[in-house]
Design a protein around this motif. Sequence first.
Motif, short mmCIF file in Angstrom:
data_model
loop_
_atom_site.label_atom_id
_atom_site.label_comp_id
_atom_site.label_asym_id
_atom_site.label_seq_id
_atom_site.Cartn_x
_atom_site.Cartn_y
_atom_site.Cartn_z
N LYS A 28 0.82 -1.22 0.00
CA LYS A 28 0.00 0.00 0.00
C LYS A 28 0.85 1.27 0.00
O LYS A 28 0.55 2.24 -0.70
CB LYS A 28 -0.91 0.01 1.23
CG LYS A 28 -1.94 1.12 1.26
CD LYS A 28 -3.05 0.89 0.27
CE LYS A 28 -4.13 1.94 0.39
NZ LYS A 28 -5.22 1.76 -0.58
N CYS A 29 1.92 1.28 0.80
CA CYS A 29 2.70 2.52 0.95
C CYS A 29 3.67 2.72 -0.22
O CYS A 29 4.09 1.76 -0.87
CB CYS A 29 3.46 2.51 2.28
SG CYS A 29 4.77 1.28 2.36
N ASN A 30 4.02 3.96 -0.44
CA ASN A 30 4.94 4.32 -1.53
C ASN A 30 6.31 4.76 -1.03
O ASN A 30 7.25 4.85 -1.81
CB ASN A 30 4.32 5.45 -2.38
CG ASN A 30 3.05 5.00 -3.07
OD1 ASN A 30 2.99 3.91 -3.64
ND2 ASN A 30 2.01 5.83 -3.01
N ASP A 31 6.41 5.02 0.25
CA ASP A 31 7.67 5.44 0.86
C ASP A 31 8.63 4.25 0.91
O ASP A 31 8.32 3.21 1.50
CB ASP A 31 7.40 5.97 2.27
CG ASP A 31 8.64 6.61 2.89
OD1 ASP A 31 9.71 6.00 2.83
OD2 ASP A 31 8.51 7.72 3.45
N ILE A 32 9.79 4.36 0.29
CA ILE A 32 10.74 3.25 0.20
C ILE A 32 11.21 2.80 1.58
O ILE A 32 11.42 1.61 1.84
CB ILE A 32 11.97 3.65 -0.69
CG1 ILE A 32 12.90 2.45 -0.88
CG2 ILE A 32 12.71 4.82 -0.08
CD1 ILE A 32 12.27 1.30 -1.62
N ASN A 54 8.43 -2.74 6.26
CA ASN A 54 7.32 -3.69 6.20
C ASN A 54 7.74 -5.02 5.58
O ASN A 54 7.20 -6.07 5.95
CB ASN A 54 6.15 -3.10 5.41
CG ASN A 54 5.34 -2.12 6.23
OD1 ASN A 54 4.76 -2.48 7.25
ND2 ASN A 54 5.30 -0.87 5.82
N LEU A 55 8.69 -4.99 4.65
CA LEU A 55 9.22 -6.22 4.08
C LEU A 55 9.91 -7.05 5.17
O LEU A 55 9.71 -8.26 5.27
CB LEU A 55 10.18 -5.92 2.94
CG LEU A 55 10.87 -7.14 2.30
CD1 LEU A 55 9.83 -8.10 1.73
CD2 LEU A 55 11.85 -6.69 1.23
N ILE A 56 10.71 -6.36 5.97
CA ILE A 56 11.39 -7.04 7.09
C ILE A 56 10.36 -7.57 8.09
O ILE A 56 10.46 -8.71 8.57
CB ILE A 56 12.37 -6.08 7.79
CG1 ILE A 56 13.51 -5.71 6.83
CG2 ILE A 56 12.93 -6.71 9.06
CD1 ILE A 56 14.42 -4.61 7.35
N ALA A 57 9.34 -6.73 8.40
CA ALA A 57 8.30 -7.13 9.36
C ALA A 57 7.55 -8.35 8.87
O ALA A 57 7.29 -9.29 9.62
CB ALA A 57 7.34 -5.96 9.59
#
Length: 390
Positions: A165-169, A175-178
């Motif tokens: 959903k988010c665009n902030d890298i 979130n990928l790590i989470a």
Amino acid sequence: MNRQQILKQFIFAFPAIFLFTGFYLTKSSPKILVGITISFILFSIFTLNIKEIITQIKERKFVWLLWIASLFALISKEIHGYGNGEIRVLVCLAVYTSCIPNNTISLLKKNLNLLIISSCVISFIYSFYFTYLLDIRRELWPINPNPYSTFSASVTVISLYYLIKCNDIKYRIMNLIAFSIGFSSIIISQTRGSLLSLFISLIFLFILTSMKKKTLIISLVLSAIFSIGILNAEKFESRFEQTKNEIISIKSGNLNTSMGHRLQIWQAGYELAKSPTLIGLGETYIKANENLFAEGKITKEAVYWDHYHNQYINTFIKHGFIGIIILILFIAAPIWHYKKIKGVNLSLLGVLISIIYIVSSLTEIPFNQAISLGFYLIFSFIITSKDEHI
């Protein structure tokens, strides 16, 4: 906002923050929550307007359900027993959600992603600590791994939602790590029901997401499964072999396995469900099981379990028609909210969490375990409250 306002908002938000973080670190969390709630009440006495609280209660239908469930739990406790941990969570959440100001709820929504990332980190630390650092088998963890992994599955699928959903890298990386460590914590716990519920919720996320995001979801999920599968290959293979052997044993007539025991327990629940009651049997269900065994309707192995390893059976037997209606309303509330506002922003998360708990409830009792119940209630309350923030 000046320092005094920031401190005030933090105090109002602290019980919710605790329910996303510290609540999953110790078995005594429900008792700690009581202390936090009492402190919150004392602070609220001097800062909140009674008329505003009454107005908030009138507007917040999820709070009505919390009070109804709390009252039913307290009455049931006096009649034939009810779990202390559940009562603590229900009453504390009923009080807290009645008093928390609307601007604090908005603040929690704005920072929900950070809370979920924190939850994923804590979930991983807990499972990694007891499994690899202390070398303690999952059956001996201080907190039962089944409700814990239901919580883990919930925050894992939410982190994937925010990832796409988010665009902030920066937030995408976080979130990928989470998502990766949240998924890993479920593998470490070797909880089959929660893993199944996670995959089903991921399917629904895929279905309910716009077409241009579908490829991203598939790529991320497959990459995470491949990477985490390699890192936890031994545990994954061990659980897979155990499941296969249990199925073979059941087919050959041997029910002395984890899955076999569940089948026997479900049989006991099915027999008792033939004679339903308004408020259930409470803790007297053991006597009812003994009677079924004496009549030759169930096996001895199914008599003395703590629960029926199925939320729907367990609730119907122990809490009757009223209990099952309350359970259905809790499950349906986030889904109803999603349909009502036509899928705006965060409401989709409510559907995903409901799916996690619906599937987990087939083999476990997440609504009767303080750890998983606490997360579901605070998250559903935030999601179903007014106004939306991405």
